[in-house]
Design a protein around this motif. Structure first.
Motif, PDB file in Angstrom:
ATOM      1  N   SER A 106      33.406  16.304 -43.799  1.00 34.77           N
ATOM      2  CA  SER A 106      33.276  17.737 -43.551  1.00 34.77           C
ATOM      3  C   SER A 106      34.371  18.456 -44.337  1.00 34.77           C
ATOM      4  O   SER A 106      35.477  17.938 -44.482  1.00 34.77           O
ATOM      5  CB  SER A 106      33.451  18.002 -42.053  1.00 34.77           C
ATOM      6  OG  SER A 106      33.667  19.367 -41.821  1.00 34.77           O
ATOM      7  N   ARG A 112      35.040  21.699 -43.457  1.00 38.31           N
ATOM      8  CA  ARG A 112      35.442  22.832 -42.617  1.00 38.31           C
ATOM      9  C   ARG A 112      36.909  22.684 -42.192  1.00 38.31           C
ATOM     10  O   ARG A 112      37.312  21.586 -41.778  1.00 38.31           O
ATOM     11  CB  ARG A 112      34.565  22.911 -41.384  1.00 38.31           C
ATOM     12  CG  ARG A 112      33.154  23.205 -41.822  1.00 38.31           C
ATOM     13  CD  ARG A 112      32.196  23.260 -40.702  1.00 38.31           C
ATOM     14  NE  ARG A 112      30.887  23.290 -41.359  1.00 38.31           N
ATOM     15  CZ  ARG A 112      29.792  23.762 -40.845  1.00 38.31           C
ATOM     16  NH1 ARG A 112      29.811  24.256 -39.642  1.00 38.31           N
ATOM     17  NH2 ARG A 112      28.661  23.756 -41.517  1.00 38.31           N
ATOM     18  N   ASN A 171      26.773  16.813 -42.996  1.00 34.24           N
ATOM     19  CA  ASN A 171      27.967  16.862 -43.845  1.00 34.24           C
ATOM     20  C   ASN A 171      28.058  18.255 -44.459  1.00 34.24           C
ATOM     21  O   ASN A 171      27.037  18.921 -44.652  1.00 34.24           O
ATOM     22  CB  ASN A 171      27.855  15.789 -44.940  1.00 34.24           C
ATOM     23  CG  ASN A 171      27.271  16.322 -46.228  1.00 34.24           C
ATOM     24  OD1 ASN A 171      27.974  16.903 -47.058  1.00 34.24           O
ATOM     25  ND2 ASN A 171      25.955  16.165 -46.384  1.00 34.24           N
ATOM     26  N   SER A 172      29.290  18.698 -44.746  1.00 33.67           N
ATOM     27  CA  SER A 172      29.377  20.042 -45.343  1.00 33.67           C
ATOM     28  C   SER A 172      29.978  19.995 -46.739  1.00 33.67           C
ATOM     29  O   SER A 172      30.501  20.987 -47.231  1.00 33.67           O
ATOM     30  CB  SER A 172      30.178  20.969 -44.421  1.00 33.67           C
ATOM     31  OG  SER A 172      31.434  20.399 -44.152  1.00 33.67           O
ATOM     32  N   ARG A 173      29.909  18.837 -47.385  1.00 32.93           N
ATOM     33  CA  ARG A 173      30.405  18.767 -48.760  1.00 32.93           C
ATOM     34  C   ARG A 173      29.349  19.392 -49.679  1.00 32.93           C
ATOM     35  O   ARG A 173      28.164  19.311 -49.410  1.00 32.93           O
ATOM     36  CB  ARG A 173      30.597  17.317 -49.182  1.00 32.93           C
ATOM     37  CG  ARG A 173      31.676  16.607 -48.420  1.00 32.93           C
ATOM     38  CD  ARG A 173      31.750  15.173 -48.844  1.00 32.93           C
ATOM     39  NE  ARG A 173      32.181  15.047 -50.223  1.00 32.93           N
ATOM     40  CZ  ARG A 173      33.258  14.387 -50.627  1.00 32.93           C
ATOM     41  NH1 ARG A 173      34.028  13.799 -49.735  1.00 32.93           N
ATOM     42  NH2 ARG A 173      33.562  14.291 -51.891  1.00 32.93           N
ATOM     43  N   SER A 174      29.827  19.961 -50.764  1.00 31.34           N
ATOM     44  CA  SER A 174      28.839  20.493 -51.709  1.00 31.34           C
ATOM     45  C   SER A 174      29.232  20.110 -53.127  1.00 31.34           C
ATOM     46  O   SER A 174      28.742  20.667 -54.094  1.00 31.34           O
ATOM     47  CB  SER A 174      28.749  22.016 -51.570  1.00 31.34           C
ATOM     48  OG  SER A 174      30.047  22.541 -51.730  1.00 31.34           O
ATOM     49  N   ARG A 200      24.767  17.347 -51.457  1.00 26.29           N
ATOM     50  CA  ARG A 200      23.900  18.527 -51.304  1.00 26.29           C
ATOM     51  C   ARG A 200      22.491  18.092 -50.898  1.00 26.29           C
ATOM     52  O   ARG A 200      21.888  18.673 -50.008  1.00 26.29           O
ATOM     53  CB  ARG A 200      23.863  19.339 -52.610  1.00 26.29           C
ATOM     54  CG  ARG A 200      25.179  20.071 -52.900  1.00 26.29           C
ATOM     55  CD  ARG A 200      25.009  21.121 -53.977  1.00 26.29           C
ATOM     56  NE  ARG A 200      24.686  20.563 -55.292  1.00 26.29           N
ATOM     57  CZ  ARG A 200      25.597  20.164 -56.189  1.00 26.29           C
ATOM     58  NH1 ARG A 200      26.882  20.257 -55.922  1.00 26.29           N
ATOM     59  NH2 ARG A 200      25.226  19.677 -57.360  1.00 26.29           N
ATOM     60  N   SER A 208      22.383  17.067 -47.211  1.00 28.49           N
ATOM     61  CA  SER A 208      22.345  18.131 -46.192  1.00 28.49           C
ATOM     62  C   SER A 208      21.055  18.945 -46.291  1.00 28.49           C
ATOM     63  O   SER A 208      20.616  19.535 -45.303  1.00 28.49           O
ATOM     64  CB  SER A 208      23.587  19.017 -46.242  1.00 28.49           C
ATOM     65  OG  SER A 208      23.597  19.747 -47.412  1.00 28.49           O
ATOM     66  N   TYR A 212      32.328  17.249 -37.016  1.00 28.57           N
ATOM     67  CA  TYR A 212      32.042  17.831 -38.334  1.00 28.57           C
ATOM     68  C   TYR A 212      32.220  19.351 -38.309  1.00 28.57           C
ATOM     69  O   TYR A 212      31.957  20.017 -39.313  1.00 28.57           O
ATOM     70  CB  TYR A 212      30.605  17.500 -38.763  1.00 28.57           C
ATOM     71  CG  TYR A 212      30.435  16.090 -39.289  1.00 28.57           C
ATOM     72  CD1 TYR A 212      30.297  15.023 -38.411  1.00 28.57           C
ATOM     73  CD2 TYR A 212      30.410  15.829 -40.648  1.00 28.57           C
ATOM     74  CE1 TYR A 212      30.138  13.726 -38.873  1.00 28.57           C
ATOM     75  CE2 TYR A 212      30.249  14.532 -41.122  1.00 28.57           C
ATOM     76  CZ  TYR A 212      30.115  13.493 -40.235  1.00 28.57           C
ATOM     77  OH  TYR A 212      29.967  12.210 -40.692  1.00 28.57           O
ATOM     78  N   GLN A 260      30.506  21.627 -36.465  1.00 26.53           N
ATOM     79  CA  GLN A 260      29.219  22.353 -36.486  1.00 26.53           C
ATOM     80  C   GLN A 260      29.258  23.504 -35.477  1.00 26.53           C
ATOM     81  O   GLN A 260      28.532  23.503 -34.483  1.00 26.53           O
ATOM     82  CB  GLN A 260      28.089  21.383 -36.137  1.00 26.53           C
ATOM     83  CG  GLN A 260      27.816  20.356 -37.205  1.00 26.53           C
ATOM     84  CD  GLN A 260      27.001  20.953 -38.352  1.00 26.53           C
ATOM     85  OE1 GLN A 260      25.959  21.547 -38.139  1.00 26.53           O
ATOM     86  NE2 GLN A 260      27.495  20.822 -39.558  1.00 26.53           N
TER      87      GLN A 260
END
Ligand SMILES: Cc1cc2nc3c(=O)[nH]c(=O)nc-3n(C[C@H](O)[C@H](O)[C@H](O)COP(=O)(O)OP(=O)(O)OC[C@H]3O[C@@H](n4cnc5c(N)ncnc54)[C@H](O)[C@@H]3O)c2cc1C
Length: 499
Positions: free
Chosen positions: A83, A85, A392-395, A401, A404, A451, A453
């Protein structure tokens, strides 16, 4: 009954040990046949708490097996960098402890009001004893006067555990035979009659266990049971492995799973070395790039000795028990190693089979129920693992990408995510679906909370009596004081190994 177990990896020996123990009074003839040329996969060094139940069933003390397998205790898994965040870059997925009954409800409550906008603690780490044990490098063995039980798993050397189980089984009447099977002889009905080895031997049996690893020589090969891939929502199909020297600053009782560019790296501390590997998707990363990335992650020189590469077939067979054959281990399926569940599934499969067979012999009704229960367990675990990738919040790379953005989710997981994002209480939904037997409510709250959320806190929710009861300072204090009842991990391992 003459049982022939084909394959002497961890799965084959676990099946032999459980059958010999559970059916001790029936005295079945059990043979384990293994190819000395093919060898075992030789990875798979982390467990869930179920492995403790396995050794307890066999009546084997930790002092008897752990030092011989360079084993350490495991209280959970730390997820790092999944994550992005702020404040949620890592979190710990703890194995349960009875103290959680006092603290987990606070996380469940906070997670609801935080999703509705309250500014309360929603990160799971302060709520769980196992997380504190891992942080302080303590063994999950409470002092005698501490009234709460802790559940834990292990890390171990997969080659040594196989050897240990082989010795254990052979001392209890299991026969070990070396040979490479070249042909499977079947009756007209399709049942397996015998295995023919390359050197001309014919090995007959009444029941066969297929533990031939990803080859699945009997179940998928001879019996043609179809395989259902999980590749639509679990993209990883490859791994590269690199051991490093043992930790010198204390052995953490935890696995670490660190997200890298197209997968994640495991870190498993044993007493004599650390096991490391990078599980990745070959659709997104080449072998050489994965190897270089793992070297960089571990601080290994680029021109060091070549690393070991593996392919993984992720999914499950449609039937684990077909005709007179049961598949266990990689031959029945594999859900990638993120939560180290493969040996757990081996154990559950063998125990379900023994229960069904004892109750109903080869009756279709019991066989169908057994297959359905194992399939449900595979799917339940699969959904929990898919959820890691989905939220997951990876980009930073197409791999993360795409994960997610993936919409290939089971209805069960879709509903869980819907309830969570609608700000509703997750517990009734988990109970309605009956899936807490695969992953408990605490695990789901740790994952989704861990994560981060949560929406940004916006609305002011007036303090309630319940919120006051779940004062985070008191929870932290309780958890930290509980941890005072546990010994240092290294000291506990030294005492186990002492003659
Ligand atoms: C990258 C990776 C990481 C993993 N991490 C974990 C983990 O942390 N925790 C966990 O629980 N699991 C993990 N696993 C899974 C774990 O490795 C396996 O579940 C476990 O080792 C059992 O394997 P097995 O016995 O099914 O197969 P294998 O170890 O491959 O054994 C197969 C056996 O079949 C025999 N055989 C094959 N063909 C023939 C033939 N023709 N004739 C005779 N014998 C034959 C072989 O000689 C061998 O003895 C991981 C797997 C991978 C790929």
């Amino acid at each position: 009954m003459r049982i022939v177990i084909l394959g002497g990896g961890t799965a084959g020996w676990m099946a032999a040990a459980l059958m010999a123990t559970r059916w001790a009074d029936r005295r079945p003839s059990i043979q384990v046949l293994e190819s000395p040329d093919i060898g075992i996969i030789g990875v798979g060094e982390g467990s869930t708490p179920q492995l403790k139940a396995f050794f307890d069933t066999l009546g084997i003390a930790e002092s008897a097996w752990m030092p011989r397998c360079n084993a350490t205790y495991k209280v959970g898994i730390e997820f790092r960098d999944w994550s992005t965040r702020a404040g949620f870059e890592h979190y710990f997925h703890p194995f349960p402890s009875e103290t959680d009954e006092r603290t987990a409800p606070a996380l469940f409550f906070n997670s609801v009001i935080r999703r509705r906008g309250a500014d309360v603690e929603g990160h799971p780490d302060p709520f769980f004893l196992a997380t504190e044990l891992a942080r302080r490098k303590l063994a999950p063995l409470p002092a005698r006067n501490f009234p709460f039980r802790s559940y834990y798993g292990y890390h171990f050397d997969s080659q040594l555990i196989g050897r240990f189980l082989r010795q254990h089984c052979c001392a209890r009447g299991v026969t070990y035979v070396e040979g490479t099977v070249a042909r499977v002889e079947q009756a007209e009905s399709g049942d397996i009659l015998a295995l023919h080895t390359e050197d001309g031997r014919r090995i007959e049996g009444d029941f066969f266990v297929d533990s031939t690893g990803f080859r699945s020589l009997l179940l998928q090969g001879a019996l043609g049971v179809p395989f259902r891939s999980f590749g639509d929502n679990l993209y990883n199909d490859s791994a590269v492995v690199a051991p490093t020297p043992a930790d010198t600053d204390g052995i953490a009782p935890q696995t670490t799973a660190t997200a890298l560019s197209a997968g994640w790296a495991w870190r498993i501390p044993l007493t004599n070395r650390v096991g490391n590997g990078y599980v990745y998707s070959s659709r997104y990363l080449s072998k050489i790039a994965a190897e270089n990335e793992l070297r960089q992650h571990l601080g290994l020189p680029e021109d060091g000795p070549p690393l070991r590469h593996l392919s993984m077939k992720v999914g499950r067979v449609e039937q684990h028990w077909a005709r007179n054959c049961l598949a266990v281990g990689l031959s029945q399926g594999f859900i990638e190693p993120l939560e180290a569940t493969a040996l757990h599934l081996v154990q559950e499969t063998v125990e379900s089979f023994i229960e069904a067979y004892t109750a109903g012999g080869f009756s279709n009704q019991h066989q169908d129920a057994c297959n359905a229960a194992i399939n449900a367990r595979f799917e339940g675990i699969r959904d929990y693992i898919v959820c890691h990738y989905k939220v997951n919040s990876r980009s930073d790379t197409p791999y993360w990408r795409d994960n997610s953005a993936n919409t290939v989710l089971s209805d069960s997981l879709r509903q869980i995510l819907q309830v969570w994002h609608d700000g509703q209480d997750l517990l009734p939904e988990l109970q309605r679906q009956g899936i807490e037997r695969y992953y408990a409510a605490a695990s789901w709250h740790c994952l989704l909370g861990g994560y981060g959320q949560y929406p940004p806190p916006q609305r002011l929710i007036p303090p309630s009596a319940k919120a006051a009861r779940y004062d985070i300072a008191r929870i932290r204090d309780f958890v930290q004081r509980c941890a005072l009842n546990f010994p240092a991990h290294e000291q506990a391992l030294r005492e186990l190994a002492a003659p």
